[in-house]
Structures are given as structure tokens and as C-alpha cells.
Design a protein around this motif. Structure first.
Motif, PDB file in Angstrom:
ATOM      1  N   MET A 533       4.375 -22.851 -18.292  1.00  0.00           N
ATOM      2  CA  MET A 533       3.884 -22.350 -19.580  1.00  0.00           C
ATOM      3  C   MET A 533       3.243 -23.444 -20.431  1.00  0.00           C
ATOM      4  SD  MET A 533       6.549 -19.571 -21.141  1.00  0.00           S
ATOM      5  CE  MET A 533       6.909 -18.032 -20.318  1.00  0.00           C
ATOM      6  N   THR A 534       4.033 -24.455 -20.762  1.00  0.00           N
ATOM      7  CA  THR A 534       3.565 -25.442 -21.746  1.00  0.00           C
ATOM      8  C   THR A 534       3.942 -26.856 -21.313  1.00  0.00           C
ATOM      9  OG1 THR A 534       5.604 -25.047 -22.997  1.00  0.00           O
ATOM     10  CG2 THR A 534       3.624 -23.853 -23.705  1.00  0.00           C
ATOM     11  N   PRO A 535       3.365 -27.372 -20.244  1.00  0.00           N
ATOM     12  CA  PRO A 535       3.738 -28.705 -19.773  1.00  0.00           C
ATOM     13  C   PRO A 535       3.290 -29.817 -20.720  1.00  0.00           C
ATOM     14  CG  PRO A 535       1.818 -27.899 -18.576  1.00  0.00           C
ATOM     15  CD  PRO A 535       2.303 -26.755 -19.422  1.00  0.00           C
ATOM     16  N   LEU A 536       4.017 -30.928 -20.669  1.00  0.00           N
ATOM     17  CA  LEU A 536       3.612 -32.182 -21.316  1.00  0.00           C
ATOM     18  C   LEU A 536       3.463 -32.073 -22.837  1.00  0.00           C
ATOM     19  CD1 LEU A 536       0.952 -33.289 -18.680  1.00  0.00           C
ATOM     20  CD2 LEU A 536       3.295 -34.156 -18.930  1.00  0.00           C
ATOM     21  N   GLY A 537       4.177 -31.137 -23.458  1.00  0.00           N
ATOM     22  CA  GLY A 537       4.155 -31.044 -24.916  1.00  0.00           C
ATOM     23  C   GLY A 537       3.178 -30.039 -25.484  1.00  0.00           C
ATOM     24  N   LYS A 597       8.924 -44.767 -31.524  1.00  0.00           N
ATOM     25  CA  LYS A 597       8.795 -44.397 -30.115  1.00  0.00           C
ATOM     26  C   LYS A 597       7.788 -43.280 -29.925  1.00  0.00           C
ATOM     27  CE  LYS A 597      11.563 -43.192 -26.057  1.00  0.00           C
ATOM     28  NZ  LYS A 597      12.926 -42.960 -25.538  1.00  0.00           N
ATOM     29  N   LEU A 598       7.825 -42.279 -30.803  1.00  0.00           N
ATOM     30  CA  LEU A 598       6.921 -41.138 -30.660  1.00  0.00           C
ATOM     31  C   LEU A 598       5.472 -41.526 -30.946  1.00  0.00           C
ATOM     32  CD1 LEU A 598       9.030 -38.341 -32.422  1.00  0.00           C
ATOM     33  CD2 LEU A 598       8.758 -38.706 -29.965  1.00  0.00           C
ATOM     34  N   GLU A 602       1.843 -45.019 -25.245  1.00  0.00           N
ATOM     35  CA  GLU A 602       2.316 -45.463 -23.938  1.00  0.00           C
ATOM     36  C   GLU A 602       3.813 -45.237 -23.760  1.00  0.00           C
ATOM     37  OE1 GLU A 602       0.127 -46.168 -21.702  1.00  0.00           O
ATOM     38  OE2 GLU A 602      -1.425 -45.939 -23.242  1.00  0.00           O
ATOM     39  N   ASN A 603       4.561 -45.162 -24.855  1.00  0.00           N
ATOM     40  CA  ASN A 603       6.016 -45.021 -24.756  1.00  0.00           C
ATOM     41  C   ASN A 603       6.534 -43.646 -25.170  1.00  0.00           C
ATOM     42  OD1 ASN A 603       6.637 -47.665 -23.804  1.00  0.00           O
ATOM     43  ND2 ASN A 603       6.266 -48.468 -25.869  1.00  0.00           N
ATOM     44  N   CYS A 604       5.668 -42.824 -25.723  1.00  0.00           N
ATOM     45  CA  CYS A 604       6.079 -41.468 -26.106  1.00  0.00           C
ATOM     46  C   CYS A 604       6.549 -40.720 -24.860  1.00  0.00           C
ATOM     47  CB  CYS A 604       4.914 -40.725 -26.749  1.00  0.00           C
ATOM     48  SG  CYS A 604       5.319 -39.033 -27.260  1.00  0.00           S
ATOM     49  N   PRO A 605       7.740 -40.112 -24.903  1.00  0.00           N
ATOM     50  CA  PRO A 605       8.192 -39.346 -23.731  1.00  0.00           C
ATOM     51  C   PRO A 605       7.140 -38.317 -23.316  1.00  0.00           C
ATOM     52  CG  PRO A 605       9.945 -39.538 -25.360  1.00  0.00           C
ATOM     53  CD  PRO A 605       8.714 -40.068 -26.013  1.00  0.00           C
ATOM     54  N   GLU A 606       6.872 -38.228 -22.016  1.00  0.00           N
ATOM     55  CA  GLU A 606       5.802 -37.342 -21.551  1.00  0.00           C
ATOM     56  C   GLU A 606       6.046 -35.888 -21.923  1.00  0.00           C
ATOM     57  OE1 GLU A 606       3.624 -39.626 -17.856  1.00  0.00           O
ATOM     58  OE2 GLU A 606       4.878 -37.881 -17.408  1.00  0.00           O
ATOM     59  N   LEU A 609       4.278 -35.567 -25.162  1.00  0.00           N
ATOM     60  CA  LEU A 609       3.024 -36.307 -25.291  1.00  0.00           C
ATOM     61  C   LEU A 609       1.970 -35.525 -26.077  1.00  0.00           C
ATOM     62  CD1 LEU A 609       1.453 -38.878 -24.463  1.00  0.00           C
ATOM     63  CD2 LEU A 609       0.675 -37.603 -22.449  1.00  0.00           C
ATOM     64  N   LEU A 610       1.684 -34.297 -25.661  1.00  0.00           N
ATOM     65  CA  LEU A 610       0.617 -33.525 -26.303  1.00  0.00           C
ATOM     66  C   LEU A 610       1.090 -32.864 -27.589  1.00  0.00           C
ATOM     67  CD1 LEU A 610      -0.997 -31.932 -23.128  1.00  0.00           C
ATOM     68  CD2 LEU A 610      -1.501 -34.110 -24.246  1.00  0.00           C
ATOM     69  N   TRP A 611       2.361 -32.948 -27.857  1.00  0.00           N
ATOM     70  CA  TRP A 611       2.894 -32.491 -29.148  1.00  0.00           C
ATOM     71  C   TRP A 611       2.482 -33.455 -30.259  1.00  0.00           C
ATOM     72  CZ3 TRP A 611       6.342 -28.185 -29.546  1.00  0.00           C
ATOM     73  CH2 TRP A 611       6.784 -27.923 -30.836  1.00  0.00           C
ATOM     74  N   PHE A 612       2.447 -34.748 -29.925  1.00  0.00           N
ATOM     75  CA  PHE A 612       2.212 -35.774 -30.946  1.00  0.00           C
ATOM     76  C   PHE A 612       0.895 -36.537 -30.781  1.00  0.00           C
ATOM     77  CE2 PHE A 612       6.935 -35.491 -31.034  1.00  0.00           C
ATOM     78  CZ  PHE A 612       7.079 -35.143 -32.370  1.00  0.00           C
ATOM     79  N   HIS A 613       0.190 -36.333 -29.675  1.00  0.00           N
ATOM     80  CA  HIS A 613      -1.012 -37.138 -29.432  1.00  0.00           C
ATOM     81  C   HIS A 613      -2.140 -36.281 -28.881  1.00  0.00           C
ATOM     82  CE1 HIS A 613       1.077 -41.039 -29.898  1.00  0.00           C
ATOM     83  NE2 HIS A 613       2.114 -40.393 -29.372  1.00  0.00           N
ATOM     84  N   HIS A 614      -3.365 -36.611 -29.288  1.00  0.00           N
ATOM     85  CA  HIS A 614      -4.555 -36.051 -28.650  1.00  0.00           C
ATOM     86  C   HIS A 614      -4.958 -37.048 -27.577  1.00  0.00           C
ATOM     87  CE1 HIS A 614      -8.756 -34.652 -28.188  1.00  0.00           C
ATOM     88  NE2 HIS A 614      -8.231 -33.479 -28.510  1.00  0.00           N
ATOM     89  N   VAL A 615      -4.906 -36.603 -26.310  1.00  0.00           N
ATOM     90  CA  VAL A 615      -4.956 -37.528 -25.183  1.00  0.00           C
ATOM     91  C   VAL A 615      -6.189 -37.238 -24.327  1.00  0.00           C
ATOM     92  CG1 VAL A 615      -3.695 -38.412 -23.186  1.00  0.00           C
ATOM     93  CG2 VAL A 615      -2.431 -37.602 -25.195  1.00  0.00           C
ATOM     94  N   SER A 616      -6.819 -38.294 -23.863  1.00  0.00           N
ATOM     95  CA  SER A 616      -7.995 -38.169 -23.007  1.00  0.00           C
ATOM     96  C   SER A 616      -7.641 -37.480 -21.696  1.00  0.00           C
ATOM     97  CB  SER A 616      -8.573 -39.559 -22.706  1.00  0.00           C
ATOM     98  OG  SER A 616      -9.507 -39.499 -21.648  1.00  0.00           O
ATOM     99  N   TRP A 617      -8.540 -36.634 -21.218  1.00  0.00           N
ATOM    100  CA  TRP A 617      -8.349 -35.963 -19.935  1.00  0.00           C
ATOM    101  C   TRP A 617      -8.168 -36.970 -18.799  1.00  0.00           C
ATOM    102  CZ3 TRP A 617      -7.151 -31.147 -20.488  1.00  0.00           C
ATOM    103  CH2 TRP A 617      -7.756 -30.343 -21.464  1.00  0.00           C
ATOM    104  N   ASN A 618      -8.686 -38.163 -18.957  1.00  0.00           N
ATOM    105  CA  ASN A 618      -8.658 -39.164 -17.890  1.00  0.00           C
ATOM    106  C   ASN A 618      -7.545 -40.191 -18.041  1.00  0.00           C
ATOM    107  OD1 ASN A 618     -11.035 -38.501 -16.167  1.00  0.00           O
ATOM    108  ND2 ASN A 618     -12.126 -38.745 -18.112  1.00  0.00           N
ATOM    109  N   LYS A 619      -6.663 -40.007 -19.028  1.00  0.00           N
ATOM    110  CA  LYS A 619      -5.578 -40.975 -19.200  1.00  0.00           C
ATOM    111  C   LYS A 619      -4.684 -40.995 -17.966  1.00  0.00           C
ATOM    112  CE  LYS A 619      -1.260 -41.858 -21.645  1.00  0.00           C
ATOM    113  NZ  LYS A 619      -1.303 -43.282 -21.338  1.00  0.00           N
TER     114      LYS A 619
END
Length: 723
Positions: A533-537, A597-598, A602-606, A609-619
């Protein structure tokens, strides 16, 4: 010719065998009391319970007697003798303070700090006789002890040397029913409301008694009967008579009733022009209404209030604060020992701030301004019962105000009534989270159990998943979440696997292979659901309104924060909600140790991750995959896990009764189908932004994106009614 005892035992076996064949539909929950089939163990148990002596008379003692007749009678396949005639084994149940016979067996320190609900169970050798003693300081404690003893027999534990003491960590352990007076249930997936308001108070359904038994067996001692989106009619005199009928039933089982209070009730019922909490006439109306309730129900627990949220009226309508509103009601119930539970689930379309921040923004400035008998009821996370959420920042921000937990047992965002998702581990995940409110190891559990704050009462609530379906919860495994909530509300230190195995043994079988197979499935089920349903945050990407099925494309709702696109913010660069200092800065509402930590990409629990960060598709992720591939593979993993659950269940054919086996099999088949639906529709949608190929091992979506967008479910259960 068989002796009378053998004849009775044979009849009991025939009766329970027949009821087992006819009644294995889940109605009996975990209180099945089927005959023990281990001959050696059965004989040892029979010797321990030759006779039962109940000391004292009350409605609760009657309930204990009835439960022992069903429980011991069913498990041991023999009639229970109530008296002192035992030669080998005697069970004695009585109040420590009231009976010298009990005091003779225990030292005073053994009953220290028991309070109203704590109990002691002891096995005592007296001459050639073994005694089992259950005691406490009130009759409801004896009831809890009785259920615990029966659980030991159901799970086939050794009871030859019992020395057990149990005291609840939370004082008020309650179910919140989101039941409406027309018997619909908001976010309910197991039929209609079990409360038949039309036939109350005259008709008392056996279901009400069995409901009370089930709750008491896991330590639940409070029930809020009506929806937090409240209807003022429940406070009308004729409805209060109906509430009284339920309260009279529940009292014997140690359960208090609570009511949701609609803030505008003085206008709707009292004909007043205002509900301003600082208005003397409004205050007087609530004082008189409260007195009326307590005259009918002397042990009424108090009010639960949802105010100034999602269109519900509240003190802010009159320029007042949440503290003004809560304190007015607290003054009304205080003379009677009642409490007010004021929900912190507030957010406003007019507020431009991130919804994650709004409850904290409204309540933290009011810390210390609430009356002592007010608890702020806080959802486990700041958004809305998502498959996985970080703990609500209010648990670390309120240092002077008692907070209580609100978990959701009903699976609004978790596949609703058809997905097997055991929540014991998730509840523990939240309770064990460290808020750092008063330094390291200030867990959420310690915040709500009063360890760091001198408070009158502590509380934990679970939004009920109960309805008129014969098995109470639609999905048989939905019962496990009701069970787990009660066990953890009593003691947050119990291991989630221990809870699951108890439930499996009482619900299905004591066979170790069956127990292990089902436990492994249950422990993996929550993570599997998060994966498909909602992986990685990712969060709140369900379809609009009914929240059934995927809807990451939803962007047409009238409120920004009712749209999925508000939360995932997918674009050509990446995906996720930036809640760091460069974004909404919601992370700053946590303690600096948590925020540090959040905030670090690089250290935010996976899992967040997407709960707290806008992340590149290629990260590059921990697995070595890029984010896009990892999302796709997580969706596929969830599907594979559910397929594994179905395979595990199929291997149990013949080991589980046919009715429940086929029922669960059909639901697991639905779950697998819907997990694939989630995978295919979400990957098809998010690929329009990533523009990257689907990785090896993940199939292409079965349909095109337009097909998934076109699906419509206007009659999904649990849709919120609109008045």
C-alpha cells in the motif's frame, strides 16, 4: 450402566461437539471453552478443580460463577461443584479485605498496590490438598483474575505452581464505537451497530452480555457508545434510558459507559441561542444535563468530545479555546468523579500549514491550562491512522497535560474488513517510540501511563471494529486486533508474539505447528500491507471518501489535505513530503534528538523516508537499488507476502474447522487480488513522473492507468454519513 458423573461428562462432550460443529462461525471469539483433548493434562486439571468456592455475593460474583460454569465446564467436560467438598483440588475466589479465609493464605505485602483492578493468583499446598486462590481488593479484580485463569487452561499452561500478580498500567482502557443512532457505523466493516436503540431499553440482546464478557476477559473497562461525529439526541431523556439499560448490563463486568457530547447540544436540545462555553446559561445547561445522567447512571464515566474538526461545532465557533470548552464540561462531571476526553484530531482547510503540524500548533500553547480531569485524546500519528505513521509530536510536546492514546482497531486505511493485518506489533512500535520528552527512554507508553506526570487518571482508547456480523469483526483475524488492544492497554510490556499466540491457541488450536504457522503469518502481515500500500513512508494515497483501494491520483477534493497529491507530492524530480526545515518544518515539533535523526536524509529510517523528505527517483537506497526500483520492488514484495499467507492457510485445510477455513481463504484470496491492484495502479501512476522502466521481477500493470482511475465504489461500507 455408566455412573452419573460419566453420564454428565458424556452429555457435555456431545453438547460441545455439536456446538463446535454448528457454531464455529467466530461468534465465541477467544472464549470458546472447547473440551481439552490432552488426556494427561485434562486429568491434572480436573484434580485441581474438584470444587469451587466463591466468597461474597454481587452481580460481578454472579458473572464469575456463570463464566466458570461455562469455562471450566466446557474445558473439563464436567459439571462444576460449587462448595468446599474437594479432597484434592479447590479453587477459592474472594476479596482480600473482606474475608479472613483469604488473608490466612497471603502476606499483606502480596496484595500491596493492587488498586481497584489488580489481582493475585496463587497455588497453595495445604496438607494433601492443592488450593488455587484468586483475590483482589474489588470484585472486578476477581473477574479479571478468573478470566486469566481460564486463559491459562485454554492455552494449556502449567498451573501447578502459580504465583502471579497483575496490575493494569492504564486506568481507563476503552473502546470508542463510531456507531450512529441509525445503526450505521462510520468506518465500520462488520455490519451495523450492535446497539439496537429502537428496541432498547426493553429488549436486552444476549449479544450485549457476550460483548461485555469478551471485553472484561482482556481488561477493557470502558465503552464510548456513540460516534465522535456526535448526535445530540443521545443526551435526550428517552435515549439516556436506553444508555442506562446498557450500563446496567456492563456494570457487572467492570465496564463503564461514556458518551460523545455534541458541543452544540444546548442549542439543539436546550433551545438556546448559543453554546459559548463561557456563557453562564450554557454552563448551567451542561451542569443540569450531567446531573440528569448521573442520577440514572451513578458510575457514568464522562464525555468524549470531537470539536472544531471536520465541521463539528466547538468553542472556537465563539472565539474560545479548546481549554475553555473542555474545562466547562470538566466542571460539570467533576463532582461525580467523571472525566472529559477531548480529541486532538483537529485540522482546518483555512490553515495553510502542513496538516501534520496543526494539532500541535493548537494544543501545545494550551499545555497546563486544562482541568485535572481532562485528558487530551491523541491519535497515534498526526495524519489519520495510516498504515504506518511516526508517533504524534504531541506525545513529546505536552509536559503539563495528561494525554491518552487513540489507536484504530477498525481497519479504515488497512484493507478494511477483508485484509488480514495483525496490529499488535504496530501498536508496540508506537508505544515503544522514544519521545525524549523527559530525557532518553521517555517512551510514548510512559507518557500516557502517567510515569512522568502526576495525574488523576490515565487512559487508552481503541476505535472499535465490532458490528452485527456473526463473528463480530467481519474478518476472523480482525478479532486479534481487538484482543491485542485490550492486552496492551492493560500492560504495554507484553510481547506482540505472546499476545498473538494466546489468541491463536484460544481461537484455533494449541497444536504447536498450527500456532507457529499462524503466528509467523500474523507477525509479517502488517509489514506486508505497508509494502503493497504505502512503502517507504508514503501515506494517505487511498481513494477519496471511503478510503477503499488506491487513489494516488486524487486531486479533486474540496480541501487540499483530502487529496492524495497533497501528501506524496510526486513530480519529475522525485516523491515525498518535505517536512524538514527547508519544507514545512513539521520535524521541528519533535524533540531535537528525534528531529535530528528524522531531518538527516541519509539517517532517516527508510520506513519514514517519504513521510519527511522529497527524494530523487534516482537516490541510492540501503538495498543498493535506486528509489524508483525500491518502491516497485516493495510493492511486489507485499504481493508475494500475501501469496505466502494464502499458501500457508491452504496447508491448514482439515486442521481448521471448515466454516472458518473457507471464510478466511476467501478473504485472503480477495487480499491477494487487491494487493496486486495496489501494486499495479500505484506503479502505473508514479511511473508517469519517474519515467523509468519497471525493474526486473515486477510485472507490468495488468491494466492501463485510465482503467484504475475509472473504478468507482459508491456503496463501500463505512462511508462517513453527512447530516
Amino acid at each position: 450402566m455408566p455412573c452419573p458423573r460419566f453420564k454428565f461428562s458424556l452429555l457435555f462432550i456431545i453438547f460441545f461437539t455439536f456446538s463446535n460443529l454448528k457454531g464455529e462461525d467466530g461468534y465465541r471469539l477467544w472464549l470458546r471453552y472447547n473440551p481439552i483433548n490432552n488426556t494427561t493434562l485434562l486429568e491434572s486439571y480436573r484434580e485441581m478443580f474438584e470444587s469451587v468456592e466463591l466468597l461474597g455475593e454481587s452481580a460481578t460474583m454472579d458473572a464469575i460463577r456463570n463464566e466458570l460454569e461455562m469455562g471450566l465446564g466446557g474445558l473439563l467436560s464436567q459439571k462444576i461443584n460449587f462448595g468446599e467438598s474437594a479432597n484434592k483440588g479447590l479453587l477459592i475466589i474472594g476479596n482480600y479485605d473482606q474475608h479472613e479465609k483469604i488473608k490466612a493464605f497471603l502476606e499483606p505485602e502480596e496484595v500491596e498496590n493492587l488498586g481497584e483492578e489488580g489481582f493475585v493468583i496463587r497455588t497453595i499446598q495445604k496438607d494433601n490438598q492443592k488450593l488455587i486462590l484468586i483475590t483482589g481488593l474489588q470484585d472486578k479484580a476477581l473477574l479479571y483474575g478468573t478470566f486469566h485463569l481460564l486463559k491459562l487452561l485454554q492455552t494449556q499452561e502449567d498451573i501447578s505452581g502459580l504465583h502471579f500478580k497483575s496490575i493494569p498500567k492504564i486506568k481507563v482502557r476503552m473502546l470508542n464505537h463510531w456507531d450512529n443512532l441509525d445503526r450505521t457505523v462510520e468506518r465500520g466493516y462488520a455490519g451495523f451497530s450492535i446497539w439496537n436503540w429502537h428496541q432498547l431499553p426493553e429488549f436486552i440482546d444476549q449479544r450485549y452480555i457476550d460483548y461485555a464478557r469478551a471485553n472484561a476477559s482482556i481488561g477493557i473497562n470502558g465503552v464510548s457508545l456513540t460516534n465522535v461525529n456526535a448526535n445530540a439526541l443521545i443526551l435526550r431523556p428517552d435515549y439516556l434510558e436506553k444508555v442506562k439499560a446498557l450500563a446496567d448490563i456492563f456494570r457487572a463486568y467492570g465496564i463503564k459507559v461514556y458518551l460523545t457530547a455534541r458541543f452544540s447540544a444546548p442549542i439543539e436540545l436546550g433551545g438556546m441561542e448559543t453554546a459559548d462555553p463561557l456563557n453562564n446559561e450554557v454552563q448551567q445547561w451542561w451542569n443540569e444535563k450531567t446531573r440528569e445522567i448521573y442520577e440514572l447512571i451513578p458510575d457514568f464515566g464522562g464525555f468524549l468530545v470531537k470539536a472544531n474538526s471536520e465541521g463539528q461545532p466547538g468553542p472556537q465557533n465563539y472565539g474560545r479555546t479548546h481549554a475553555d470548552g473542555a474545562n466547562m464540561l470538566a466542571e460539570a462531571v467533576n463532582p461525580f468523579g467523571g472525566i472529559v476526553m477531548w480529541r486532538a484530531f483537529v485540522y482546518s482547510n483555512e490553515e495553510p500549514e502542513d496538516r501534520h503540524k496543526q494539532a500541535n500548533m493548537e494544543f501545545q500553547p494550551l499545555d497546563g491550562k486544562f482541568k485535572q480531569n481532562v485528558l487530551i485524546q491523541v491519535k497515534n500519528g498526526a495524519i489519520d491512522f495510516q498504515p504506518r505513521e511516526p508517533f504524534h509530536p504531541l506525545f513529546g510536546a505536552m509536559k503539563k497535560t495528561p494525554l491518552m492514546m487513540e489507536f484504530q482497531i477498525t481497519q479504515e486505511y488497512l484493507g478494511q474488513g477483508t485484509h488480514l493485518v495483525y496490529l499488535g506489533g504496530f501498536y508496540k512500535e508506537v508505544l515503544d517510540a522514544d519521545t525524549y520528552q523527559s530525557g532518553k527512554n521517555t517512551t510514548v507508553a510512559k507518557v500516557i501511563n502517567g510515569e512522568f506526570l502526576d495525574q488523576q487518571v490515565t487512559a487508552m482508547a481503541g476505535v472499535s471494529n465490532i458490528g452485527t456480523d456473526r463473528n463480530w469483526t467481519s474478518h476472523t483475524f480482525g478479532q486479534a486486533n481487538w484482543y491485542a488492544f485490550g492486552r496492551l492497554a492493560w500492560d504495554d510490556q507484553i510481547n506482540e508474539e505472546e499476545i498473538a499466540k494466546e489468541w491463536i491457541k484460544m481461537t484455533f488450536s494449541n497444536d504447536s505447528e498450527i500456532v507457529n504457522a499462524l503466528n509467523n503469518m500474523m507477525q509479517a502481515s502488517h509489514e506486508a500491507m505497508v509494502n503493497y500500500m504505502t512503502p517507504l513512508g508514503l501515506h494517505h494515497i487511498m481513494a477519496a471518501g471511503h478510503h477503499y483501494g488506491p487513489g494516488p491520483w486524487v486531486d479533486f477534493m474540496s480541501r487540499a489535505d483530502w487529496n492524495s497529491t497533497y501528501y506524496h507530492k510526486a513530480d519529475n524530480e522525485g516523491i515525498g513530503f518535505n517536512r524538514t526545515q527547508s519544507g514545512s518544518d513539521a520535524i521541528s515539533q519533535y524533540h531535537p534528538k528525534v528531529a535530528e535523526k528524522l531531518s538527516d536524509l541519509e539517517n532517516c529510517p527508510e520506513e519514514y523516508l517519504l513521510w519527511f523528505h522529497h527524494v530523487s527517483w534516482n537516490k541510492k537506497m540501503d538495498s543498493g537499488n535506486i528509489l524508483w526500483d525500491e518502491i516497485c520492488l516493495r510493492y511486489q514484495k507485499g504481493v508475494d507476502q500475501v501469496e505466502g499467507f494464502l499458501n500457508t492457510w491452504n496447508k491448514l485445510e482439515g486442521e481448521i474447522d471448515k466454516e472458518r477455513f473457507l471464510h478466511v481463504k476467501s478473504l485472503l484470496t480477495i487480499q491477494l487480488k487487491e494487493a496486486k491492484w495496489w501494486r499495479d495502479s500505484c506503479i502505473a501512476y508514479f511511473q508517469t513522473f519517474s519515467k523509468l522502466p519497471i525493474p526486473e521481477g515486477v510485472p507490468q500493470p495488468a491494466k492501463n492507468l485510465d482503467y484504475y482511475k475509472s473504478l468507482s465504489f459508491p456503496y463501500s461500507p463505512g462511508i462517513r454519513p453527512r447530516w
